[in-house]
Scaffold this motif. Structure first.
Motif: not given
Length: 756
Positions: A199-203
């Motif tokens: 999600f966006e720049n997150l894992l």
């Protein structure tokens, strides 16, 4: 009607940064828009289960009811017979397919031919997130990455070259054992076989903690994709001062494990909400050291995907004593209720129930009430008095196994009568009958109902499809003998280790209970000592890790399994070693004496279920009404079909279906080695394709150059019922059969493709 007391809706008073169960490390957010987001909805397969919403649906319709019988295999990629376990789900970006290949390497393939583009050598890890990998790309697509886990390390590589990204974590890896409030070296297993969600720049990651006492906690975590730094964590066993702490004994967070998402995470990308199906706490079947309702075990939990902030939850099983994990992915649907469109999240459970909630508030869409359930009589245990029952949406699985439902196809009449007597003699009060010191019938069983990958939706009309297994379990709690100093040959010592730890599942003869529990006869010769050691040390779902076994114990166990003839133990020594602990010297733990049970899978000597068919089904729900549209057996048993016995369903399929706009459902079953294609509106089978190996996992549906493809993983069918197994030679796991484990890809003939 009473809504479950443990349902908590969105709290408007939670303060940013002071949130129950959350620790936040703030970093800058890099907003990303992938090529998937720029494509028409449901037309790509860039992510596990197709997309962040876990729909298992494709809007592609080149392959449809009229032409699916013309599908042909266009390529096969061999993954070696020691590659992925229990099925995988390929992902496809542009013309590149990413898979788990031979020796557990991550491989990029040409999605139209199966030719290797690159191979990332993982140095033969003991364990890998074998169900698939996760893909991320920057807005301008100049940066493209794959994330996966091996041996409890989160790793990141360049999706274009397969090279390690050294700037991520510590030279390309993040140790997932760190930051859990336990000594990292004591954590044997934490990574999940299921990939996380981008999600966006997150894992966003769940975990597979193991099922035993002293397993690590199942904290939910998010990592920065660019740096590998942990951004937030949610404590699923609450710490002091956090919401739900009072539902456990004091300081339970220091010793309770599990309560983890080992299955599938779903993200509502527009709203920024992540939904987590959470599993049971340890130990699965005895909870004297965790008296209370035990939040957030067995919950559908909604968190802010950016921060991990709590939004809402619903607990489907209080104080779980049945291993009734939620793991099938939550499904984001839009349904029509009272003439109005409503965005909902639908969740299926191992217990055979379907729950439907408002996606934002968590309010049940259909009534759920608390009902009294049978109570435990085990010393020290305090089972929960009630459990939540959906009152409108009917269950999709049987919730009681009666003596007149014993499998009529068991060949030996005496065996049928024996099983019937076992059923009659067990404590058997229907769903939520708690485990006891006598035999207890658990229906659905702990590996029945909905499992990983088993749900799919049709977003065009509000239909929810769930694939289910019928697999009752026979439980019996016993005090495990204490560890004592052992003597004798390594094989004899290993025999005692086997009796104390393995016999309840793999049986005294080591023959196992296929297909769920494999035979251990010649397991060292077939798989090698290192692989056996890894399975015992780290666990191999559904088998838990054994953290209380020392390296010497495992070495002796391997010696016994390699040569059982040398493992004879004198009767007096065996009696002493197997004697339970004295009652005045309880084992460690707040609950006093600990109890264990095998998983209790009930099979005949032929490897077929003790319960009568169907043994697996697909059920279609109209979620606008909360009603069942149809239910069909999924697949069959080849040996029975050869005798004219049809409609039994497959036994223990692993994975789940995919639905398409072409009017089709694709689902694989390993007990007949077939990819089945059904009409999504009626459930009628339209076509089937027989493979050289047993299809598992979730199919991937994708398009390249105007041609639609269907891909599915498969592996040698060595765990099927006895008459249906594919033999292996004694010279090793990769000897025979040759080149059947891998990825099978189908498409219409090119002339048909161009015509469409």
């Amino acid at each position: 009607m009473r809504v479950s007391l443990w349902h908590v809706s969105v709290s408007l008073v939670l303060m940013a940064g002071v949130v129950a169960g959350v620790s936040i490390h703030r970093t800058s957010v890099v907003v990303r828009a992938s090529s998937a987001e720029r494509s028409a909805p449901y037309t790509t397969w860039h992510n596990y289960l197709g997309g962040a919403d876990s729909a298992q649906y494709s809007a592609l319709k080149q392959i449809d009811r009229s032409n699916v019988s013309e599908l042909q295999q266009v390529w096969f990629y061999p993954a070696g017979n020691n590659g992925f376990r229990y099925g995988s789900n390929p992902i496809v970006v542009d013309n590149m397919m990413f898979v788990i290949g031979k020796d557990n390497n991550v491989v990029a393939l040409d999605a139209t031919t199966g030719a290797e583009i690159w191979v990332h050598d993982n140095q033969k890890p003991r364990n890998i997130s074998h169900r698939g990998v996760t893909y991320w790309e920057s807005r301008d697509r100049s940066d493209r990455r794959l994330l996966f886990s091996t041996d409890n390390m989160l790793r990141e590589i360049d999706a274009r070259t397969g090279k390690t990204i050294e700037s991520f974590g510590n030279k390309g890896a993040v140790d997932l054992r760190e930051g859990l409030g336990r000594v990292p070296s004591t954590i044997r297993q934490i990574q999940s076989g299921t990939p996380g969600r981008v999600f966006e720049n997150l894992l966003i990651l769940g975990s597979a903690t193991g099922e035993e006492y002293e397993s690590p906690p199942g904290d939910l975590r998010a990592f920065d994709i660019l740096t590998g730094k942990q951004v937030w964590a949610f404590h699923t066993v609450p710490h002091p001062g956090e919401m739900g702490y009072e539902t456990w004994p004091p300081d339970a967070w220091k010793y309770i494990g599990g309560t983890n998402t080992w299955g599938e995470i779903t993200v509502d990308e527009r709203r920024g909400i992540a939904y987590f199906p959470l599993g049971s706490p340890t130990y699965d079947f005895y909870g004297a050291d965790r008296i209370g309702a035990n939040l957030f075990s067995d919950c559908l939990l909604a968190l802010d995907a950016r921060t991990g902030r709590y939004l809402w939850h619903f607990q489907t099983t209080h104080h779980d004593l049945w291993d009734y994990d939620l793991e099938s992915s939550p499904k984001l649907m839009t349904i029509t209720r009272d003439g109005k469109k409503m965005d909902v999240v639908t969740q299926a459970g191992k217990n055979g129930f379907v729950y439907v909630f408002d996606r934002v508030s968590g309010k049940p869409v259909f009534p759920i009430e608390e009902r009294a359930v049978p109570q435990s009589d085990v010393p020290g245990e305090k089972s929960w008095a009630t459990q939540p029952f959906p009152t409108v949406v009917p269950p999709f699985a049987r919730q009681k196994f009666s003596a007149d439902e014993v499998d009529p196809y068991i060949a030996d009449p005496k065996e049928r009568e024996k099983i019937k007597a076992i059923v009659l003699a067990s404590r058997n009060e229907g769903i939520y009958t708690p485990p006891s010191l006598g035999t207890t019938m658990e229906t659905p069983g702990n590996n029945g109902g909905a499992n990983w990958g088993t749900g799919a939706i049709d977003p065009t009309n509000g239909t929810f499809y769930i694939q289910s297994k019928e697999a009752p379990s026979l439980l019996k709690l016993e005090a495990r003998p204490p560890r004592r100093q052992m003597t004798g040959t390594p094989e004899a010592q290993g025999h005692i280790v086997y009796l104390q730890n393995c016999q309840s599942c793999h049986t005294e003869s080591r023959a196992g209970q296929p297909p769920a529990i494999p035979s251990l006869i010649d397991i060292v010769g077939r798989s090698g000592a290192d692989r056996v050691r890894t399975a015992v040390h780290d666990g191999l779902p559904p088998m838990p890790a054994f953290p209380d076994l020392m390296d010497e114990d495992i070495t002796n166990l391997i010696a016994y399994l390699k040569d059982p003839s040398k493992g004879e133990v004198p009767g007096d020594i065996l009696a002493r070693m197997m004697a339970p602990a004295p009652s005045n010297k309880p084992k460690l733990g707040p609950g006093g004496q600990r109890y264990w049970t095998g998983y209790g899978y009930m099979n005949s000597t032929e490897g077929l279920p003790a319960i009568g068919p169907p043994w697996s089904t697909i059920t279609a729900y109209d979620m606008n009404k909360g009603t069942i549209k149809w239910q069909i057996p999924l697949g069959e048993i080849s040996a029975l079909a050869a005798k004219g016995i049809h409609g039994t369903g497959s036994y223990w399929p692993r994975g789940g279906p995919v639905v398409t706009a072409g009017g089709l459902i694709f689902a694989g079953t390993k007990s007949d080695n077939k990819l089945h294609i059904y009409d999504k509106d009626s459930g009628k089978q339209i076509w089937e394709i027989e493979l050289p190996a047993g299809p598992e996992g979730i199919p991937a549906v994708y398009e390249v150059g105007g041609r639609e493809y269907v891909a599915i993983s498969a592996r040698p069918n060595v765990e099927a019922p006895v008459e249906n197994r594919q033999p292996r030679s004694s010279s090793g796991a990769d000897s025979a059969p040759k080149q059947t484990q891998g990825y099978y890809v189908f498409a219409l003939p090119e002339v048909k493709t161009k015509a469409k």
